[in-house]
Design an enzyme around this catalytic site. Sequence first.
Site, PDB file in Angstrom:
ATOM      1  N   GLY A 267       9.231   5.361  14.947  1.00  0.00           N
ATOM      2  CA  GLY A 267       9.842   4.039  14.974  1.00  0.00           C
ATOM      3  C   GLY A 267       9.521   3.151  16.148  1.00  0.00           C
ATOM      4  O   GLY A 267       9.871   1.969  16.132  1.00  0.00           O
ATOM      5  N   PRO A 304       5.735   9.591  15.934  1.00  0.00           N
ATOM      6  CA  PRO A 304       5.189   8.229  15.964  1.00  0.00           C
ATOM      7  C   PRO A 304       4.063   8.052  14.960  1.00  0.00           C
ATOM      8  O   PRO A 304       3.272   8.964  14.729  1.00  0.00           O
ATOM      9  CB  PRO A 304       4.651   8.097  17.387  1.00  0.00           C
ATOM     10  CG  PRO A 304       4.296   9.487  17.775  1.00  0.00           C
ATOM     11  CD  PRO A 304       5.278  10.392  17.082  1.00  0.00           C
ATOM     12  N   ARG A 342       1.015  -6.183   4.610  1.00  0.00           N
ATOM     13  CA  ARG A 342       2.101  -6.380   5.566  1.00  0.00           C
ATOM     14  C   ARG A 342       2.569  -7.841   5.694  1.00  0.00           C
ATOM     15  O   ARG A 342       3.769  -8.091   5.732  1.00  0.00           O
ATOM     16  CB  ARG A 342       1.735  -5.810   6.950  1.00  0.00           C
ATOM     17  CG  ARG A 342       1.415  -4.307   6.921  1.00  0.00           C
ATOM     18  CD  ARG A 342       1.469  -3.653   8.291  1.00  0.00           C
ATOM     19  NE  ARG A 342       2.828  -3.562   8.766  1.00  0.00           N
ATOM     20  CZ  ARG A 342       3.369  -4.383   9.624  1.00  0.00           C
ATOM     21  NH1 ARG A 342       2.654  -5.333  10.175  1.00  0.00           N
ATOM     22  NH2 ARG A 342       4.626  -4.247   9.971  1.00  0.00           N
ATOM     23  N   TYR A 346       6.348  -7.813   4.551  1.00  0.00           N
ATOM     24  CA  TYR A 346       7.324  -7.764   5.662  1.00  0.00           C
ATOM     25  C   TYR A 346       7.291  -9.018   6.532  1.00  0.00           C
ATOM     26  O   TYR A 346       7.757  -8.975   7.676  1.00  0.00           O
ATOM     27  CB  TYR A 346       7.045  -6.568   6.583  1.00  0.00           C
ATOM     28  CG  TYR A 346       6.825  -5.251   5.892  1.00  0.00           C
ATOM     29  CD1 TYR A 346       7.886  -4.548   5.320  1.00  0.00           C
ATOM     30  CD2 TYR A 346       5.558  -4.691   5.836  1.00  0.00           C
ATOM     31  CE1 TYR A 346       7.667  -3.326   4.705  1.00  0.00           C
ATOM     32  CE2 TYR A 346       5.340  -3.464   5.223  1.00  0.00           C
ATOM     33  CZ  TYR A 346       6.404  -2.796   4.659  1.00  0.00           C
ATOM     34  OH  TYR A 346       6.193  -1.590   4.051  1.00  0.00           O
ATOM     35  N   CYS A 372      -4.727 -13.608  -7.212  1.00  0.00           N
ATOM     36  CA  CYS A 372      -4.052 -14.680  -7.940  1.00  0.00           C
ATOM     37  C   CYS A 372      -2.550 -14.669  -7.736  1.00  0.00           C
ATOM     38  O   CYS A 372      -1.776 -14.458  -8.681  1.00  0.00           O
ATOM     39  CB  CYS A 372      -4.391 -14.559  -9.413  1.00  0.00           C
ATOM     40  SG  CYS A 372      -6.161 -14.575  -9.617  1.00  0.00           S
ATOM     41  N   GLU A 373      -2.125 -14.812  -6.497  1.00  0.00           N
ATOM     42  CA  GLU A 373      -0.706 -14.936  -6.167  1.00  0.00           C
ATOM     43  C   GLU A 373      -0.618 -15.787  -4.917  1.00  0.00           C
ATOM     44  O   GLU A 373      -1.422 -15.596  -3.994  1.00  0.00           O
ATOM     45  CB  GLU A 373      -0.099 -13.569  -5.804  1.00  0.00           C
ATOM     46  CG  GLU A 373       0.029 -12.639  -6.953  1.00  0.00           C
ATOM     47  CD  GLU A 373       1.146 -11.611  -6.748  1.00  0.00           C
ATOM     48  OE1 GLU A 373       2.104 -11.895  -6.010  1.00  0.00           O
ATOM     49  OE2 GLU A 373       1.032 -10.540  -7.351  1.00  0.00           O
ATOM     50  N   TYR A 401      -0.360   1.357   8.489  1.00  0.00           N
ATOM     51  CA  TYR A 401       0.195   0.744   7.286  1.00  0.00           C
ATOM     52  C   TYR A 401      -0.699  -0.375   6.749  1.00  0.00           C
ATOM     53  O   TYR A 401      -0.224  -1.340   6.175  1.00  0.00           O
ATOM     54  CB  TYR A 401       1.630   0.245   7.539  1.00  0.00           C
ATOM     55  CG  TYR A 401       2.525   1.324   8.100  1.00  0.00           C
ATOM     56  CD1 TYR A 401       2.834   2.442   7.334  1.00  0.00           C
ATOM     57  CD2 TYR A 401       3.032   1.256   9.406  1.00  0.00           C
ATOM     58  CE1 TYR A 401       3.640   3.457   7.850  1.00  0.00           C
ATOM     59  CE2 TYR A 401       3.826   2.263   9.925  1.00  0.00           C
ATOM     60  CZ  TYR A 401       4.129   3.363   9.140  1.00  0.00           C
ATOM     61  OH  TYR A 401       4.914   4.359   9.656  1.00  0.00           O
TER      62      TYR A 401
HETATM   63  N1  LLP Z   1       9.289   9.493  10.569  1.00  0.00           N
HETATM   64  C1  LLP Z   1       9.882   9.104   9.406  1.00  0.00           C
HETATM   65  C2  LLP Z   1      10.857   9.994   8.786  1.00  0.00           C
HETATM   66  C3  LLP Z   1       9.548   7.864   8.834  1.00  0.00           C
HETATM   67  O1  LLP Z   1      10.143   7.485   7.708  1.00  0.00           O
HETATM   68  C4  LLP Z   1       8.594   7.029   9.470  1.00  0.00           C
HETATM   69  C5  LLP Z   1       8.211   5.736   8.895  1.00  0.00           C
HETATM   70  C6  LLP Z   1       7.984   7.495  10.665  1.00  0.00           C
HETATM   71  C7  LLP Z   1       8.383   8.730  11.185  1.00  0.00           C
HETATM   72  C8  LLP Z   1       6.949   6.711  11.405  1.00  0.00           C
HETATM   73  O2  LLP Z   1       7.457   5.524  11.887  1.00  0.00           O
HETATM   74  P1  LLP Z   1       6.579   4.607  12.883  1.00  0.00           P
HETATM   75  O3  LLP Z   1       6.433   5.356  14.186  1.00  0.00           O
HETATM   76  O4  LLP Z   1       5.277   4.371  12.246  1.00  0.00           O
HETATM   77  O5  LLP Z   1       7.388   3.364  13.014  1.00  0.00           O
HETATM   78  N2  LLP Z   1       5.111   0.138   5.901  1.00  0.00           N
HETATM   79  C9  LLP Z   1       5.973  -0.328   6.950  1.00  0.00           C
HETATM   80  C10 LLP Z   1       6.499   0.804   7.808  1.00  0.00           C
HETATM   81  C11 LLP Z   1       7.212   1.889   7.007  1.00  0.00           C
HETATM   82  C12 LLP Z   1       7.741   3.005   7.873  1.00  0.00           C
HETATM   83  C13 LLP Z   1       8.249   4.131   7.056  1.00  0.00           C
HETATM   84  N3  LLP Z   1       8.673   5.291   7.788  1.00  0.00           N
HETATM   85  C14 LLP Z   1       5.233  -1.361   7.790  1.00  0.00           C
HETATM   86  O6  LLP Z   1       4.078  -1.670   7.494  1.00  0.00           O
HETATM   87  O7  LLP Z   1       5.808  -1.902   8.735  1.00  0.00           O
END
Ligand code: LLP
Length: 445
Positions: A267, A304, A342, A346, A372-373, A401
């Site tokens: 996160g 991460p 993205r 988002y 086409c959007e 992502y």
């Molecule tokens: N652990 C779990 C249980 C998760 O669900 C996630 C992300 C991570 C770790 C990794 O999180 P990070 O360090 O990458 O923030 N597609 C979206 C992000 C979806 C995240 C889903 N879970 C975007 O492009 O912002």
Amino acid sequence: MSGLPQRPPGFVYRTPEIKRVQRSSSSLQRADNSVPRLHCEAIPISSLAEKFGTPLYVYSAAAIRERVLAFKAAFREIDHTICYSVKANSNLSLLRLLAKAGCGFDIVSGGELERVLRAAPGSVKQVVFSGVGKTSAELDAALGASILLFNVESAAELDALAQCAERLKRTAQIAFRVNPDVPADTHPYISTGLQKHKFGVPLVDARSLYSQAARLKFLKVAGVSVHIGSQITDSAPFSATMQRVAELVRQLRADGHNIRFVDAGGGLGIDYCGSQDFRESVGSYAAAIAPSLKDLKVRLLVEPGRSIVGPAGVLLTRVVYRKTNGDKKFVIVDAAMNDLIRPSLYQAEHQIVPVEFNDANRESVDIVGPICESGDFFARDRELPVVGEGALLAILDTGAYGMALASNYNTRGRAAEVLVSGNTAKVIRKRETISDLLRNEVAAL
Ligand code: LLP
């Protein structure tokens, strides 16, 4: 070269050798090709576009390694394992690189498990398995691979895992993923730590679930896990969460459970403007997490994804056309929302830069794809140096992502991916062809 959007050590602008043209005996003149050009490590990005075509994802191995090292340095005072979150970018070459850099993995599907088994079989003992809907087939595969930890997200999943483990006669180490009910200031689609979200088990139910788990023969209670969301740039919610988790660990130990792992999830957000020092941000993240755990003598797992690979990748695209509708100017590029969703999903704002940086004239444009959007855009009303048809643009911070969420919408093959290390570039995923796309389809009746 101040003012240029740099992403060292992966992506930096360099000015080619200034050609020294003798005008008179004393004066030197800059040649025309002296505009700064974007490089990935030692390679001019334009040469990659020429060789491999566009749209093209380009990743820097040095950037990934540097980010892993920054994590390790930040958490050096606590026993820890970095379990890279495969979902952010699951390319086999990146997984191998990360395994060599000492990472374990966070997976959320049988498919991701298979990727780890193929790219880095030796690292499967450092795999944690998260997700709210693991099927029996996926649980069986993970039991068979002897992964480190199952992050169980419901009582129903606990039952399913117990049955699979008993049938296979394999022991599973488990943690419950608890939902700490801590808000995180991020996009609502990627916030996960509130009771209204589908993730984890409520903290208040945790103790009874742990005692239920402890009675199951093939399950071994081993940890507590949590994940409150993604792209979180304020460390306060991480710290609040860890205090709750630490409190729970104490209670569980008092109840007689042997808690050896705390999985803090992923996160940590990145600065999509590129101005933040990563060592500092991962430092404050560690300072929010580690203190609550210090006395507990647990092994910390962190998951991460984005913060490791996000800034280590760019999406390279070529301008196909320019057009003007009234007072709106559009730059139409050959990448689209199927390559990078993205911005439309988002409201993400990625910096977009010309590969040849000529800052003389700027204009406000929408940078859009051919799909086409109207939702197929990368940026709206964005100030950009004027670029002509055929120019190359790089969409920055797309290592996480980006390709992972790519689709075949509008029957577009997915982009190729290239990994650069120093002055070598390797294709780590070929561009999809139309035959690849149609292979499993039939024109029936
Ligand atoms: N652990 C779990 C249980 C998760 O669900 C996630 C992300 C991570 C770790 C990794 O999180 P990070 O360090 O990458 O923030 N597609 C979206 C992000 C979806 C995240 C889903 N879970 C975007 O492009 O912002």
